[in-house]
Design an enzyme around this catalytic site. Structure first.
Site, mmCIF file in Angstrom:
data_model
loop_
_atom_site.group_PDB
_atom_site.id
_atom_site.type_symbol
_atom_site.label_atom_id
_atom_site.label_comp_id
_atom_site.label_asym_id
_atom_site.label_seq_id
_atom_site.Cartn_x
_atom_site.Cartn_y
_atom_site.Cartn_z
ATOM 1 N N ARG A 279 14.442 -4.752 -5.082
ATOM 2 C CA ARG A 279 14.734 -4.719 -3.634
ATOM 3 C C ARG A 279 14.545 -3.348 -3.016
ATOM 4 O O ARG A 279 15.108 -3.022 -1.987
ATOM 5 C CB ARG A 279 16.137 -5.246 -3.324
ATOM 6 N N LYS B 267 3.991 1.388 6.752
ATOM 7 C CA LYS B 267 3.465 0.036 6.531
ATOM 8 C C LYS B 267 2.895 -0.054 5.125
ATOM 9 O O LYS B 267 2.134 0.825 4.699
ATOM 10 C CB LYS B 267 2.337 -0.262 7.515
ATOM 11 N N GLU C 262 -10.512 7.431 12.661
ATOM 12 C CA GLU C 262 -9.109 7.468 13.106
ATOM 13 C C GLU C 262 -8.775 8.824 13.733
ATOM 14 O O GLU C 262 -7.904 8.918 14.592
ATOM 15 C CB GLU C 262 -8.164 7.168 11.937
ATOM 16 N N LYS D 51 0.309 10.667 14.951
ATOM 17 C CA LYS D 51 0.808 9.408 14.395
ATOM 18 C C LYS D 51 2.333 9.453 14.307
ATOM 19 O O LYS D 51 3.023 8.480 14.594
ATOM 20 C CB LYS D 51 0.174 9.110 13.027
ATOM 21 N N GLU E 252 6.449 -1.374 15.701
ATOM 22 C CA GLU E 252 5.312 -1.840 16.481
ATOM 23 C C GLU E 252 5.669 -2.830 17.578
ATOM 24 O O GLU E 252 5.113 -3.914 17.670
ATOM 25 C CB GLU E 252 4.237 -2.440 15.555
ATOM 26 N N ARG F 68 3.343 1.919 19.735
ATOM 27 C CA ARG F 68 2.594 1.976 18.484
ATOM 28 C C ARG F 68 1.272 1.216 18.597
ATOM 29 O O ARG F 68 0.316 1.480 17.875
ATOM 30 C CB ARG F 68 3.455 1.421 17.338
ATOM 31 N N ASN G 248 -3.953 0.962 17.924
ATOM 32 C CA ASN G 248 -4.967 -0.081 17.746
ATOM 33 C C ASN G 248 -6.197 0.144 18.623
ATOM 34 O O ASN G 248 -7.085 -0.709 18.670
ATOM 35 C CB ASN G 248 -4.378 -1.465 18.048
ATOM 36 N N HIS H 125 -9.659 -1.091 17.754
ATOM 37 C CA HIS H 125 -9.514 -1.972 16.592
ATOM 38 C C HIS H 125 -9.807 -3.442 16.882
ATOM 39 O O HIS H 125 -10.215 -4.165 15.985
ATOM 40 C CB HIS H 125 -8.125 -1.832 15.972
ATOM 41 N N HIS I 236 -12.330 -4.540 14.400
ATOM 42 C CA HIS I 236 -12.099 -5.532 13.342
ATOM 43 C C HIS I 236 -13.163 -6.625 13.387
ATOM 44 O O HIS I 236 -13.583 -7.142 12.351
ATOM 45 C CB HIS I 236 -10.708 -6.168 13.501
ATOM 46 N N HIS J 81 -14.296 0.809 7.837
ATOM 47 C CA HIS J 81 -13.310 0.575 8.895
ATOM 48 C C HIS J 81 -13.432 1.610 10.020
ATOM 49 O O HIS J 81 -13.465 1.270 11.206
ATOM 50 C CB HIS J 81 -11.904 0.596 8.293
#
Ligand SMILES: NC(=O)c1ccc[n+]([C@@H]2O[C@H](COP(=O)([O-])OP(=O)(O)OC[C@H]3O[C@@H](n4cnc5c(N)ncnc54)[C@H](O)[C@@H]3O)[C@@H](O)[C@H]2O)c1
Ligand SMILES: [Zn+2]
Length: 366
Positions: free
Chosen positions: A120, A142, A184, A228, A238, A242, A246, A249, A253, A265
């Site tokens: 956990r 993340k 980025e 960031k 998010e 945040r 994106n 993106h 994507h 990417h």
């Protein structure tokens, strides 16, 4: 060395500098404690850097073991994740012990998810070695693995105890991987920092700079992490700002998917940023100079700025994006360099924006 404090639910520190791998043992001891350390890395990074990291951890009193998995996004999968957990258990690690992710974003994501769930949740340290991992994936908490149906579909928010970014590692990164990470970097400057954008216009973050001036590279990476940091601190889960991260993106994507993931990417994000900026110019939301500067800065970093896919192809691919909810999509619109806005846009309008964004000069009034 640069030190940035990330102020989330569980605050932690990011260290950016040189020769940090050799000192990581003491840093980890102070941040995480515990008596056992499991270094998780991939075949490429492990061959280069597992030994100094292991040595430093042992000098700091840790009992160490190294878990190496095959490099590549195709291994960011449940099998890899489970093998890490089995290894942690075999080494009788407890919640008080630490998993050290040594590698790029793939290693950070899968090792982080293992740390988030082992008993956990156990201690976790990020040692990012790719440019993308340094400026993006190692900060923000993340973690994820991929499923057959899509990337990052399983994961958790789990903050590291400390992030150790040794910019000297970037020298061994493949040139393409370095360039890809710059996608980025350009994005961060556009969404939040005109001053950084201007600095990059004068001195782009390139491999040449890496060879010529490592301290400048450390400075630029620290500036990126700071952006960031500011965004994720304001919005850990998010819900709002945040989403600025994106930028580029939604279309990016789609480009990635249309290219069957052959394009990197960061390259796809660059294409997405330029397309979105072009759409904004053509709908009167921003000045042409904004788009021109984004395009020029991406190109100065060796990134592509256009693609051959049609608007229909891209739209079809974008519909699979998990960021979409219902009949609308959150888009980041560049109003100026350093000032972007989040807008919830109906899908039909998004489709028109894609078309405006990718149609070549002349076919639509710019
Ligand atoms: N968690 C997040 O917030 C977040 C954000 C962005 C991206 N990501 C994830 O990050 C991943 C992409 O990260 P990436 O681009 O670092 O990919 P990666 O981890 O696959 O690294 C790219 C390649 O470079 C190699 N490499 C890394 N560091 C090296 C070094 N110093 N020297 C030589 N080779 C080195 C790796 O072995 C790999 O082959 C994706 O899975 C993406 O989903 C996560
Ligand atoms: Zn990205």
């Amino acid at each position: 060395m640069y030190t940035l404090d990330i102020d989330t639910e569980r605050p932690y520190r990011v260290l950016i500098g040189t020769l940090l791998l050799e000192q990581c043992g003491e840093i980890v001891r102070e941040a995480s404690g515990g008596s056992r350390a499991l270094i998780v890395t991939d075949t490429n990074v492990g061959a280069l850097y597992a030994a100094p990291v292991r040595r430093s951890l042992e000098e700091a009193g840790y009992e160490t073991s190294v878990h190496v998995f095959e490099a590549g996004e195709e291994h960011k999968r449940a099998e890899t994740y489970l093998a890490i957990l089995e290894d942690a258990a075999r080494h009788e690690m407890t919640r008080g012990d630490v998993i050290v992710a040594l590698g790029g974003g793939v290693v950070g994501d899968v090792a982080g998810f293992a740390a988030a769930t082992y008993m956990r949740g156990c201690h976790f340290v990020q040692v990012p070695t790719s440019l993308l991992a340094m400026v993006d994936s190692s900060v923000g908490g993340k973690t994820a693995i991929d499923l057959a149906c899509g990337k990052n579909l399983v994961g958790a928010f789990w903050q590291p105890d400390v992030v150790i970014a040794d910019v000297g590692c970037l020298a061994t990164l493949e040139p393409d991987q370095f360039i890809d990470g710059c996608g980025e970097v350009v994005k961060h400057a556009v969404i939040a920092d005109e001053e950084l954008f201007c600095e990059l216009e004068k001195t782009p973050l390139t491999r040449e700079l890496l060879l010529a001036d490592l301290s400048r590279v450390a400075y630029l990476i620290a500036r990126n992490i700071d952006i960031k940091r500011a965004v994720v601190s304001a919005d850990e889960r998010e819900a709002g700002v945040r989403k600025l991260l994106n930028f580029g993106h939604s279309i990016g994507h789609a480009v990635e998917a249309c290219s069957d993931f052959r394009l990197g990417h960061g390259a796809c994000v660059a294409i997405g940023m330029v397309a979105m900026a072009t759409a904004c110019v053509r709908t009167g939301l921003c000045e042409p100079s904004v788009r021109d500067r984004i395009r020029a800065l991406a190109a100065a970093h060796g990134l592509p700025t256009s693609c051959d896919f049609t608007a229909d192809e891209l739209y079809a691919a974008a519909l699979h994006d998990k960021k979409r909810s219902g009949d609308a999509i959150d888009l980041v619109l560049p109003e100026g360099i350093g000032t972007c806005r989040i807008a919830n846009v109906p899908l039909l309008e998004f489709k028109q924006l894609i078309a405006l964004g990718i149609e070549t000069e002349g076919s639509v009034e710019a």
